[in-house]
Design an enzyme around this catalytic site. Structure first.
Site: not given
Ligand SMILES: [Mg+2]
Length: 422
Positions: A100-101
């Site tokens: 998620d990055e």
């Molecule tokens: Mg995050």
């Protein structure tokens, strides 16, 4: 300038997006047994003090009304890919840092997208669009570690841009614990020296930093002065692939452990095949009930990705391992992707060090794997199971899968030394 994009409470937000009943409520994604840990939680749960990596028992005590959801990792992975693809529409220089990055190198993008503020707004809008409504927080700064710090500043759904002329003032006022890699213990030991901010830490010479903190001290010296030479790297080649799980109950049951190895081999093998990798070193990891951990590895003659071969090698390693105490966790990994055959052996030692593989058997296994992968792609992971897994599988319940937010239970780790630990 480098941009760091961080999805807001990713797993929990996906659950809330996909299930309207969960919206506005404290949601925790993670293993629900007493030994489970919080993988991610919604902001509503955070208000109660719940956070990632917290034991589920503690989380339940803090927030008894929380709705605990088992993660749907394939769904998160699917959205993660959509996010990364969307970012690549803006720049070819995208580095996924985790599920998620991501980092994006924004150099030269203003000609296409206008000023940085507009680019960031466009990225946020695009991510919301391709995911079906997820928000992210964005930081932008001249170097990577600052970009990462900046994405936290106005979380959730926020933006913080740190221009070069403001870096010094920003850093000097920053609490030392905000620098990635500075953990709680270091914050405490610095506080004992009267140091709370990066500005105060700047008084130390590089020599003092190195003497006090070793190699990391030299890196830290660079960071506190706003320097970070790491580039945005598009190809972060996986160096190993592994899967592991912690059991709901410690066990010495070798049949059960073998069954776990089969499940791991299945996951690891499928992931390797999906990415077109083969590896030569198979590593078994066992953690005993007293948390003592050991690993045993075997290097094969040829790189492999066949589930059965990974499983068999894992079983051999397990068979050779005495179990003086009950086992808490078992893991299986494959590494040594890039080494050409024989490179790791001394001349003439190849056969002795390696394990003979029958090419015909391997070819058969590859065919079977391809067929199974194909079926699973169409009908889901549970659609087909190997006879072997099935006969081993019926005795006990499935264990708790501990997932630390790294995709569908399969971890990909870049290794430091290129070799698994002995
Ligand atoms: Mg995050």
């Amino acid at each position: 300038m480098i941009i760091h994009i961080d999805m807001d409470a990713f797993f929990a937000s996906v659950e809330q997006m996909d299930d309207p009943d969960l919206r506005g409520k404290p949601v925790i994604v993670g293993g629900s047994s007493d030994r489970g840990v919080v993988s991610t939680c919604s902001y509503e749960a955070r208000a109660f003090g719940v956070h990632s990596a917290m034991p589920m028992v503690v989380a339940r005590r803090l927030c008894p009304q929380a709705i605990i959801v088992r993660g749907r990792y394939p769904r998160y992975s699917e959205l993660s890919h959509a996010i990364m693809d969307a970012l690549r529409d803006f720049s070819p220089l995208v580095e996924p840092a985790s599920v998620d990055e991501a980092y994006v190198d924004a150099t030269g993008l203003e000609r296409l997208f206008g000023p940085l503020e507009e680019l960031v707004a466009a990225i946020k809008a695009r991510i919301e669009e391709v995911t079906g409504g997820l928000t992210c927080s964005v930081g932008a700064a001249p170097v990577k570690f600052l970009a990462k710090i900046c994405s936290e500043v106005n979380k959730p759904d926020g933006v913080f841009i740190l221009y070069p002329e403001d870096v010094d003032a920003f850093l000097c006022a920053l609490p030392v614990g905000k620098i990635p890699g500075v953990g709680k213990r270091m914050v405490q030991s610095l506080q004992d020296l009267g140091i709370k901010t990066v500005g105060q830490l700047r008084r130390f010479s590089p020599e003092v930093m190195e003497r006090r903190f070793g190699k990391w001290g030299a890196v830290l010296y660079e960071r506190v002065h706003g320097r970070d030479s790491r580039k945005v790297e598009t190809e972060r080649a996986a160096k190993s692939e592994s899967a592991e799980c912690t059991f709901a109950q410690d066990t010495r049951d070798r049949t059960f452990l073998q069954r776990m190895l089969m499940a791991h081999a299945e996951r690891v093998g499928a992931s390797l095949r999906r990415h077109g990798y083969k590896g030569r070193t198979i590593t078994l990891k066992v953690k005993f009930c007293d948390f003592k951990q050991i690993t045993r590895s075997r290097t094969l003659e040829e790189p492999v990705n066949a589930t059965e071969t990974i499983f068999e090698t894992g079983c051999r390693l397990l068979a050779e391992l005495p179990l003086p105490q009950p086992v808490r966790l078992i893991g299986l990994g494959v590494s040594g992707f890039d080494a050409p055959a024989n490179q790791l052996f001394l001349p003439g030692a190849g056969k002795a060090a390696g394990q003979n593989l029958d090419p015909q058997v391997e070819a058969k296994r590859q065919k079977l794997d391809a067929a199974l992968d194909n079926l699973r792609e169409k009908f889901g992971r549970q659609a087909v199971q190997r006879g072997r897994l099935f006969t081993l599988a019926r005795q006990e319940d499935a264990p708790e899968r501990v997932n630390n937010g790294k995709g569908d239970g399969v971890e990909k780790k870049p290794e430091k030394g290129g070799k698994p630990s002995p």
